[in-house]
Design a protein around this motif. Structure first.
Motif, PDB file in Angstrom:
ATOM      1  N   LEU A 179      12.708   5.246  -3.698  1.00 46.83           N
ATOM      2  CA  LEU A 179      11.636   4.284  -3.484  1.00 46.83           C
ATOM      3  C   LEU A 179      10.463   4.915  -2.745  1.00 46.83           C
ATOM      4  N   ARG A 180      10.744   5.781  -1.785  1.00 49.20           N
ATOM      5  CA  ARG A 180       9.668   6.420  -1.026  1.00 49.20           C
ATOM      6  C   ARG A 180       8.812   7.286  -1.945  1.00 49.20           C
ATOM      7  N   SER A 181       9.467   8.056  -2.801  1.00 53.11           N
ATOM      8  CA  SER A 181       8.721   8.888  -3.741  1.00 53.11           C
ATOM      9  C   SER A 181       7.933   8.029  -4.720  1.00 53.11           C
ATOM     10  N   PHE A 182       8.542   6.934  -5.175  1.00 53.80           N
ATOM     11  CA  PHE A 182       7.845   6.037  -6.103  1.00 53.80           C
ATOM     12  C   PHE A 182       6.593   5.457  -5.460  1.00 53.80           C
ATOM     13  N   VAL A 183       6.689   5.003  -4.212  1.00 45.54           N
ATOM     14  CA  VAL A 183       5.537   4.431  -3.518  1.00 45.54           C
ATOM     15  C   VAL A 183       4.415   5.460  -3.414  1.00 45.54           C
ATOM     16  N   LEU A 184       4.754   6.691  -3.074  1.00 48.71           N
ATOM     17  CA  LEU A 184       3.732   7.729  -2.927  1.00 48.71           C
ATOM     18  C   LEU A 184       3.081   8.063  -4.262  1.00 48.71           C
ATOM     19  N   VAL A 185       3.888   8.104  -5.326  1.00 47.03           N
ATOM     20  CA  VAL A 185       3.325   8.373  -6.654  1.00 47.03           C
ATOM     21  C   VAL A 185       2.428   7.226  -7.089  1.00 47.03           C
ATOM     22  N   ALA A 186       2.893   5.997  -6.909  1.00 42.44           N
ATOM     23  CA  ALA A 186       2.127   4.828  -7.335  1.00 42.44           C
ATOM     24  C   ALA A 186       0.824   4.697  -6.553  1.00 42.44           C
ATOM     25  N   GLU A 187       0.853   5.002  -5.265  1.00 41.98           N
ATOM     26  CA  GLU A 187      -0.347   4.874  -4.442  1.00 41.98           C
ATOM     27  C   GLU A 187      -1.337   6.000  -4.698  1.00 41.98           C
ATOM     28  N   ALA A 207      11.208  17.889  -9.133  1.00 40.06           N
ATOM     29  CA  ALA A 207      12.204  17.062  -8.449  1.00 40.06           C
ATOM     30  C   ALA A 207      11.724  15.616  -8.334  1.00 40.06           C
ATOM     31  N   VAL A 208      10.438  15.428  -8.013  1.00 38.97           N
ATOM     32  CA  VAL A 208       9.901  14.072  -7.905  1.00 38.97           C
ATOM     33  C   VAL A 208       9.840  13.421  -9.281  1.00 38.97           C
ATOM     34  N   SER A 209       9.501  14.187 -10.307  1.00 37.22           N
ATOM     35  CA  SER A 209       9.498  13.639 -11.672  1.00 37.22           C
ATOM     36  C   SER A 209      10.892  13.168 -12.062  1.00 37.22           C
ATOM     37  N   MET A 210      11.912  13.937 -11.696  1.00 39.72           N
ATOM     38  CA  MET A 210      13.287  13.534 -11.974  1.00 39.72           C
ATOM     39  C   MET A 210      13.652  12.269 -11.208  1.00 39.72           C
ATOM     40  N   GLN A 211      13.149  12.155  -9.972  1.00 34.24           N
ATOM     41  CA  GLN A 211      13.400  10.942  -9.194  1.00 34.24           C
ATOM     42  C   GLN A 211      12.818   9.716  -9.894  1.00 34.24           C
ATOM     43  N   MET A 212      11.616   9.865 -10.446  1.00 35.63           N
ATOM     44  CA  MET A 212      10.983   8.736 -11.130  1.00 35.63           C
ATOM     45  C   MET A 212      11.774   8.343 -12.378  1.00 35.63           C
ATOM     46  N   ARG A 213      12.269   9.332 -13.124  1.00 33.13           N
ATOM     47  CA  ARG A 213      13.084   9.028 -14.307  1.00 33.13           C
ATOM     48  C   ARG A 213      14.384   8.351 -13.899  1.00 33.13           C
ATOM     49  N   ARG A 214      14.996   8.833 -12.803  1.00 35.17           N
ATOM     50  CA  ARG A 214      16.234   8.253 -12.307  1.00 35.17           C
ATOM     51  C   ARG A 214      16.030   6.798 -11.893  1.00 35.17           C
ATOM     52  N   LEU A 215      14.917   6.519 -11.214  1.00 33.86           N
ATOM     53  CA  LEU A 215      14.629   5.163 -10.760  1.00 33.86           C
ATOM     54  C   LEU A 215      14.424   4.229 -11.954  1.00 33.86           C
ATOM     55  N   LEU A 260      17.796   3.468 -13.440  1.00 36.91           N
ATOM     56  CA  LEU A 260      18.573   2.531 -12.630  1.00 36.91           C
ATOM     57  C   LEU A 260      18.090   1.094 -12.816  1.00 36.91           C
ATOM     58  N   LEU A 261      16.766   0.914 -12.913  1.00 37.94           N
ATOM     59  CA  LEU A 261      16.205  -0.430 -12.994  1.00 37.94           C
ATOM     60  C   LEU A 261      16.018  -0.903 -14.438  1.00 37.94           C
ATOM     61  N   GLY A 262      16.095   0.020 -15.367  1.00 40.27           N
ATOM     62  CA  GLY A 262      16.025  -0.369 -16.775  1.00 40.27           C
ATOM     63  C   GLY A 262      14.656  -0.788 -17.248  1.00 40.27           C
ATOM     64  N   GLN A 263      13.590  -0.355 -16.535  1.00 36.66           N
ATOM     65  CA  GLN A 263      12.233  -0.715 -16.920  1.00 36.66           C
ATOM     66  C   GLN A 263      11.302   0.457 -16.648  1.00 36.66           C
ATOM     67  N   PRO A 264      10.258   0.642 -17.476  1.00 35.85           N
ATOM     68  CA  PRO A 264       9.234   1.648 -17.151  1.00 35.85           C
ATOM     69  C   PRO A 264       8.432   1.195 -15.938  1.00 35.85           C
ATOM     70  N   LEU A 265       8.190   2.114 -15.027  1.00 32.44           N
ATOM     71  CA  LEU A 265       7.519   1.769 -13.775  1.00 32.44           C
ATOM     72  C   LEU A 265       6.140   2.391 -13.638  1.00 32.44           C
ATOM     73  N   LEU A 266       5.877   3.480 -14.374  1.00 36.74           N
ATOM     74  CA  LEU A 266       4.613   4.190 -14.244  1.00 36.74           C
ATOM     75  C   LEU A 266       4.062   4.519 -15.621  1.00 36.74           C
ATOM     76  N   LEU A 267       2.749   4.448 -15.755  1.00 35.96           N
ATOM     77  CA  LEU A 267       2.059   4.813 -16.987  1.00 35.96           C
ATOM     78  C   LEU A 267       0.994   5.841 -16.662  1.00 35.96           C
TER      79      LEU A 267
END
Length: 295
Positions: free
Chosen positions: A13-21, A38-46, A49-56
């Motif tokens: 979640l921390r990495s996602f917040v930083l990427v999104a912001e 590593a951060v790209s892999m974290q985003m794919r993993r997230l 886990l949630l079953g939805q695309p989070l970033l475009l």
């Protein structure tokens, strides 16, 4: 109540917040001390886990999807709670004197909540708050006279990588009861020479070919607001800190556009400074525009 799926690591979640912001995996990787892959892999993993695309990916970098926007708000709150719990139980007792610099322009807007939380977590610590213009704060920081400082980015940081906290537009402000923005030359009410806000205002007017004069100057935003309320000129500032009796002025009023303001943080190494910095980050994290651009 926030429901977290089993195995959802706060680091994801921390990495996602930083990427999104920040709109960038690269900048997020620098902030968390990981590689870009590593951060790209974290985003794919997230997303798995949630079953939805989070970033475009768009022309201005990565932006959150509707599901990502929903998650971003809740992730910020969850991480703030996570950091509060962790800090309360794991951070060594902080004591002594900490020198914090903050421009007067936004001290009242953000510092009360930040300092209250820090005092509750570290009652033995004493914080000295120094309110000066950003350029003066950077000079004090460079001389070792401040342990940590906030400043308006746009002033040159003294050879140290600054940490972005907040980003938002500067706005023109004038008295609600008098159209002084129609006067030529335009009467300006700004801070001293060297202020980033003053430079942004005069540069915007010069680019637009609009004549102006410096009617009044003040060392604090409170002083500039007082003169504007008297109907004697226009100033610039943040719309979130606008007093009653002052109104925003935009392009529809004939005013030129102003740049985006970045608020950033500089810190000398030390447990006390890092503890205070954690509370400052948490205080800004829930604000719209938090960490939006790198300083």
């Amino acid at each position: 109540m926030i429901t977290i799926p089993t195995g959802l690591d706060p680091d994801l979640l921390r990495s996602f917040v930083l990427v999104a912001e920040g709109g960038s995996v690269t900048r997020a990787a620098m902030r968390v001390g990981r590689t870009q892959s590593a951060v790209s892999m974290q985003m794919r993993r997230l997303e798995e886990l949630l079953g939805q695309p989070l970033l475009l990916r768009g022309p201005k970098g990565l932006t959150p999807t509707p599901h990502g926007i929903w998650l971003l708000d809740r992730a910020r709150r969850l991480l703030a709670m996570h950091d509060e719990i962790f800090t309360n139980f794991r951070t060594p007792e902080i004591s002594g004197h900490i020198r914090l610099g903050c421009p007067d322009d936004y001290a009242l807007l953000w510092l009360p909540q930040i300092l209250a939380g820090f005092a509750e977590a570290h009652p033995a610590a004493e914080v000295e708050v120094v309110c000066l213009p950003s350029s003066a704060l950077l000079t004090c920081f460079d001389k070792g006279e401040l342990d940590i400082t906030l400043f308006s980015a746009g002033s040159e940081a003294p050879g140290v990588q600054a940490e972005a906290l907040w980003s938002g537009p500067l706005r023109w402000m004038g008295p609600a009861a008098r159209p002084v923005h129609l006067m030529r030359p335009l009467p300006l009410v700004l801070c001293h020479t060297g202020c980033a806000w003053r430079g942004a205002a005069t540069q915007a007017l010069n680019r637009a070919g609009m004549p102006w004069r410096m009617a009044y100057s003040s060392a604090s935003q409170t002083g500039t607001h007082a003169v504007v309320l008297a109907g004697l000129g226009v100033t610039v500032g943040l719309s979130v800190a606008m007093p009653a009796g002052v109104r925003l002025l935009g392009t529809e009023d004939g005013m030129p556009e102003l740049p985006v303001l970045d608020i950033a943080l500089l810190m000398h190494p030390g447990a006390a400074a890092e503890a205070l910095a954690s509370h400052i980050r948490a205080g800004f994290r829930d604000q719209p525009g938090a960490g939006a651009r790198a300083a």
